[in-house]
Design a protein around this motif. Structure first.
Motif, PDB file in Angstrom:
ATOM      1  N   VAL A   1       1.089  -1.132  -0.538  1.00  0.00           N
ATOM      2  CA  VAL A   1       0.656  -0.367   0.338  1.00  0.00           C
ATOM      3  C   VAL A   1       0.769   1.303  -0.329  1.00  0.00           C
ATOM      4  O   VAL A   1       0.406   2.846  -0.764  1.00  0.00           O
ATOM      5  CB  VAL A   1      -0.819   0.104   0.803  1.00  0.00           C
ATOM      6  N   GLY A   2       1.911   1.073   0.559  1.00  0.00           N
ATOM      7  CA  GLY A   2       2.978   2.101   0.288  1.00  0.00           C
ATOM      8  C   GLY A   2       3.394   2.748  -0.040  1.00  0.00           C
ATOM      9  O   GLY A   2       3.234   3.967  -0.960  1.00  0.00           O
ATOM     10  N   VAL A   3       4.040   1.993  -1.676  1.00  0.00           N
ATOM     11  CA  VAL A   3       4.756   2.309  -2.363  1.00  0.00           C
ATOM     12  C   VAL A   3       3.995   2.114  -3.591  1.00  0.00           C
ATOM     13  O   VAL A   3       3.746   2.937  -4.091  1.00  0.00           O
ATOM     14  CB  VAL A   3       5.749   0.919  -2.717  1.00  0.00           C
ATOM     15  N   TYR A   4       2.742   1.453  -3.815  1.00  0.00           N
ATOM     16  CA  TYR A   4       1.921   1.153  -5.066  1.00  0.00           C
ATOM     17  C   TYR A   4       0.859   1.705  -5.095  1.00  0.00           C
ATOM     18  O   TYR A   4       0.046   2.637  -6.064  1.00  0.00           O
ATOM     19  CB  TYR A   4       1.573  -0.164  -5.565  1.00  0.00           C
ATOM     20  N   VAL A   5       0.419   2.486  -3.586  1.00  0.00           N
ATOM     21  CA  VAL A   5      -1.237   3.006  -3.154  1.00  0.00           C
ATOM     22  C   VAL A   5      -0.658   4.949  -2.649  1.00  0.00           C
ATOM     23  O   VAL A   5      -1.301   5.544  -3.482  1.00  0.00           O
ATOM     24  CB  VAL A   5      -2.432   2.198  -2.543  1.00  0.00           C
ATOM     25  N   LEU A   6      -0.305   4.830  -1.709  1.00  0.00           N
ATOM     26  CA  LEU A   6       0.346   5.748  -1.219  1.00  0.00           C
ATOM     27  C   LEU A   6       1.427   6.313  -2.589  1.00  0.00           C
ATOM     28  O   LEU A   6       1.618   7.904  -2.136  1.00  0.00           O
ATOM     29  CB  LEU A   6       0.690   5.932   0.219  1.00  0.00           C
ATOM     30  N   GLY A   7       2.236   6.194  -2.996  1.00  0.00           N
ATOM     31  CA  GLY A   7       3.302   6.324  -3.627  1.00  0.00           C
ATOM     32  C   GLY A   7       4.612   6.517  -2.714  1.00  0.00           C
ATOM     33  O   GLY A   7       5.643   7.885  -3.207  1.00  0.00           O
ATOM     34  N   ALA A   8       4.562   6.425  -1.464  1.00  0.00           N
ATOM     35  CA  ALA A   8       6.056   6.873  -0.745  1.00  0.00           C
ATOM     36  C   ALA A   8       7.003   5.789  -0.886  1.00  0.00           C
ATOM     37  O   ALA A   8       7.812   6.165  -0.093  1.00  0.00           O
ATOM     38  CB  ALA A   8       5.230   6.655   0.833  1.00  0.00           C
ATOM     39  N   GLY A   9       6.712   5.641  -1.917  1.00  0.00           N
ATOM     40  CA  GLY A   9       8.888   5.297  -2.452  1.00  0.00           C
ATOM     41  C   GLY A   9       9.421   4.495  -1.397  1.00  0.00           C
ATOM     42  O   GLY A   9       8.313   3.230  -0.634  1.00  0.00           O
ATOM     43  N   VAL A  10      10.462   3.617  -1.240  1.00  0.00           N
ATOM     44  CA  VAL A  10      11.308   2.736  -0.475  1.00  0.00           C
ATOM     45  C   VAL A  10      10.821   3.368   1.553  1.00  0.00           C
ATOM     46  O   VAL A  10      11.214   2.165   1.783  1.00  0.00           O
ATOM     47  CB  VAL A  10      12.330   2.557  -0.626  1.00  0.00           C
ATOM     48  N   VAL A  11      10.611   4.378   1.336  1.00  0.00           N
ATOM     49  CA  VAL A  11      10.069   5.280   2.880  1.00  0.00           C
ATOM     50  C   VAL A  11       8.976   4.546   3.386  1.00  0.00           C
ATOM     51  O   VAL A  11       8.640   3.615   4.995  1.00  0.00           O
ATOM     52  CB  VAL A  11       9.813   6.358   2.280  1.00  0.00           C
ATOM     53  N   GLY A  12       8.049   4.113   2.606  1.00  0.00           N
ATOM     54  CA  GLY A  12       7.208   2.854   2.647  1.00  0.00           C
ATOM     55  C   GLY A  12       7.592   1.718   3.243  1.00  0.00           C
ATOM     56  O   GLY A  12       6.215   1.268   3.769  1.00  0.00           O
ATOM     57  N   VAL A  13       8.392   1.189   2.486  1.00  0.00           N
ATOM     58  CA  VAL A  13       8.275  -0.178   3.403  1.00  0.00           C
ATOM     59  C   VAL A  13       9.119   0.174   4.613  1.00  0.00           C
ATOM     60  O   VAL A  13       9.378  -0.463   5.272  1.00  0.00           O
ATOM     61  CB  VAL A  13       9.754  -0.530   1.658  1.00  0.00           C
ATOM     62  N   PHE A  14       9.569   0.804   4.922  1.00  0.00           N
ATOM     63  CA  PHE A  14      10.603   0.969   5.551  1.00  0.00           C
ATOM     64  C   PHE A  14       9.265   1.394   6.932  1.00  0.00           C
ATOM     65  O   PHE A  14       9.437   0.460   8.195  1.00  0.00           O
ATOM     66  CB  PHE A  14      11.400   2.675   5.949  1.00  0.00           C
ATOM     67  N   TRP A  15       8.572   2.728   6.947  1.00  0.00           N
ATOM     68  CA  TRP A  15       7.576   2.405   7.966  1.00  0.00           C
ATOM     69  C   TRP A  15       6.586   1.291   8.079  1.00  0.00           C
ATOM     70  O   TRP A  15       6.268   0.585   8.991  1.00  0.00           O
ATOM     71  CB  TRP A  15       5.835   3.643   7.440  1.00  0.00           C
ATOM     72  N   ALA A  16       7.008  -0.369   6.974  1.00  0.00           N
ATOM     73  CA  ALA A  16       5.896  -1.245   7.293  1.00  0.00           C
ATOM     74  C   ALA A  16       6.582  -2.285   7.833  1.00  0.00           C
ATOM     75  O   ALA A  16       5.810  -2.545   8.865  1.00  0.00           O
ATOM     76  CB  ALA A  16       6.464  -2.099   5.338  1.00  0.00           C
TER      77      ALA A  16
END
Length: 495
Positions: free
Chosen positions: A413-428
């Motif tokens: 969701v962070g990468v593909y929906v919210l467009g947060a990039g790799v930071v979305g993975v970090f928060w996951a």
């Protein structure tokens, strides 16, 4: 000062028992981290291809280690509960049968891996030279698997007995020998052949052979009551069944977490490119060092819980878990605070030549990880609480939910929906750790109130019958098979 007897474990201060048992394990874990650094130091002198070849083997070696995890966790818990029940002969016999089982399973898996090493490495997209070196390393390492597995399982027998210093001595000899032999076997110093990456794997195998022999010697001589003699050199099928029943969920738990890491790296590659993968890898390495206190406390807690259940002290088993949670979470809050304030410094310690983008992303990841450190400490000890009661299957389910039901969906969701990039993975990673701690804590509280430890104590303290068989110990009264874990931790929780 650094000794703790069975009487102290089941009657004395629980905090002291945990800390005394955990201290040698903490040092042992640090020594193991040092071994990896030393190996990379010498291999780096061979060039980037050698480092890449060994790095390619890291996830493969971790998967091979799943074999040892199942036997060592099952052995630790079974030995600890029998010692707590004052059934010392059965405890010694469990240590013997667990070590034999570890050797046999390691031999089978190792031989199969050695035969197909080339084909396994061929699945990776790499250069022919790196592929050839990686296959060579994997072949030599796989042939030493029975030694690795037997040594780790015998160590766990000592830990279950309450003698964590013996496990430390075994590891120090194994890793010290490895460190000394590395340059001789890699570069052909003195009278030794120049073996390159194969020399690094061979040095590890020789080191662990020395550690296993030391462990066997201590057991034959007798140490802290763990004495191996003819009376316990018996192939006991029920011991083997109990060890497998207790330990297999931990093996599955480790395999599941390793599989998720492969998928997570694929997402990181898409979202952050080379710099993102570098940040993700460095963060996992730093976290591995940071979580050493939690892993040591978890192993110690499993032994303390197991012995108290064997002694029919379920109240002390429950208190052990909560004391361990407080110690682990509190320690990691402090570690996380340091990491949050100096992320760039920590990054440069591991990768002195990190680029601007790599440094920025890694600093972001280390700070994000720090927010959830307390949760990882708590999760380790809560799993230990279930494991000590033979509820290793619960630890397996918790890990599956943490990684597959929380971490991967949040990352996607962070990468593909919210467009947060790799930071979305970090928060996951951090959010899934927090969710796991809260969820497992609530479930643990419910199960303790429902009598989990009372049922486990009935099983653990069961007397052997006239035929030498113990009562069936595979259920805890809820239809859930008995369980345990520590080695079955999922690594750092940062990958």
């Amino acid at each position: 000062m650094l000794d703790v007897s069975r009487e102290e474990i089941v009657e004395g201060s629980l905090a002291r028992a945990l800390l005394v048992l955990a201290a040698p394990l903490l040092v042992q874990n640090l020594v193991q981290v040092a071994q990896q650094v030393i190996d990379l130091f010498w291999l780096g002198r061979l060039g980037a291809d050698a480092v890449a070849a060994v790095g390619l083997n890291f996830p493969l070696v971790a998967l091979l280690g799943v074999v040892a995890i199942g036997t060592l966790v099952g052995t630790q818990i079974l030995v600890s509960q029998r010692v707590g029940a004052d059934d010392l002969v059965a405890g010694r016999r469990a240590a013997v049968n667990g070590t034999i089982l570890g050797f046999v399973l390691g031999l089978v898996v190792g031989l199969v891996t050695a035969v197909f090493a080339g084909e396994v490495i061929g699945l990776f997209d790499t250069t022919p030279r790196v592929g050839e070196m990686a296959a060579t390393y994997l072949t030599v390492y796989a042939l030493a698997m029975p030694i690795f597995s037997a040594s780790d399982t015998l160590e766990s027998g000592f830990v279950g007995w309450g003698d964590t210093r013996a496990a430390l001595y075994i590891n120090v000899l194994a890793i010290g020998t490895n460190a000394v032999l590395d340059p001789f076997l890699i570069f052909g110093w003195w009278l030794f052949p120049e073996l390159g990456v194969a020399g690094a794997a061979l040095a590890t195998g020789i080191g662990y052979t020395g550690g296993l022999l030391l462990g066997i010697g201590m057991a034959l001589r007798g140490r802290s009551g763990l004495l191996i003699d003819r009376s316990v050199l018996v192939f006991h099928t029920k011991d083997l069944r109990e060890i497998v029943s207790i330990g297999w969920p931990n093996a599955a738990q480790s395999a599941a977490s390793q599989a998720v890491r492969v998928v997570m790296i694929a997402i990181v590659t898409v979202a952050g490119g080379t710099a993102g993968v570098a940040a993700y890898t460095i963060g996992a390495q730093v976290a591995t060092v940071s979580f050493v206190p939690a892993t040591g406390l978890q192993h110690a807690a499993q032994s303390v819980i197991g012995q108290n259940l064997g002694a029919e002290r379920p109240d002390r088993a429950s208190r052990t878990t909560w004391i361990g949670v407080a110690l682990a979470a509190g320690t990691l809050v402090l570690v996380g605070a340091v990491q949050w304030f100096v992320p760039e410094t920590l990054t440069l310690v591991f990768v002195p030549d990190a680029t601007g983008t790599e440094l920025e992303l890694t600093a972001d990841y280390l700070q994000i990880l720090a927010y959830g450190y307390w949760a990882i400490g708590a999760t380790y000890l809560l799993r230990g609480g279930f494991n000590g009661a033979r509820r290793t299957r619960t630890s397996l389910v918790a890990t599956l939910l943490q990684y597959w039901a929380a971490r991967l969906p949040i990352a996607a969701v962070g990468v593909y929906v919210l467009g947060a990039g790799v930071v979305g993975v970090f928060w996951a990673v951090t959010l899934s750790n927090i969710v796991a701690a809260i969820g497992l804590g609530l479930y643990y509280r419910h199960e303790v109130a429902d009598g989990m430890y009372e049922r486990a104590a009935e099983v653990a303290s069961g007397e052997e019958g006239d035929d030498g068989e113990r009562p069936d110990a595979e259920t805890d009264g809820n239809g859930d098979e008995g369980t345990s874990a520590a080695a079955a931790t999922d690594g750092s929780g940062a990958g």
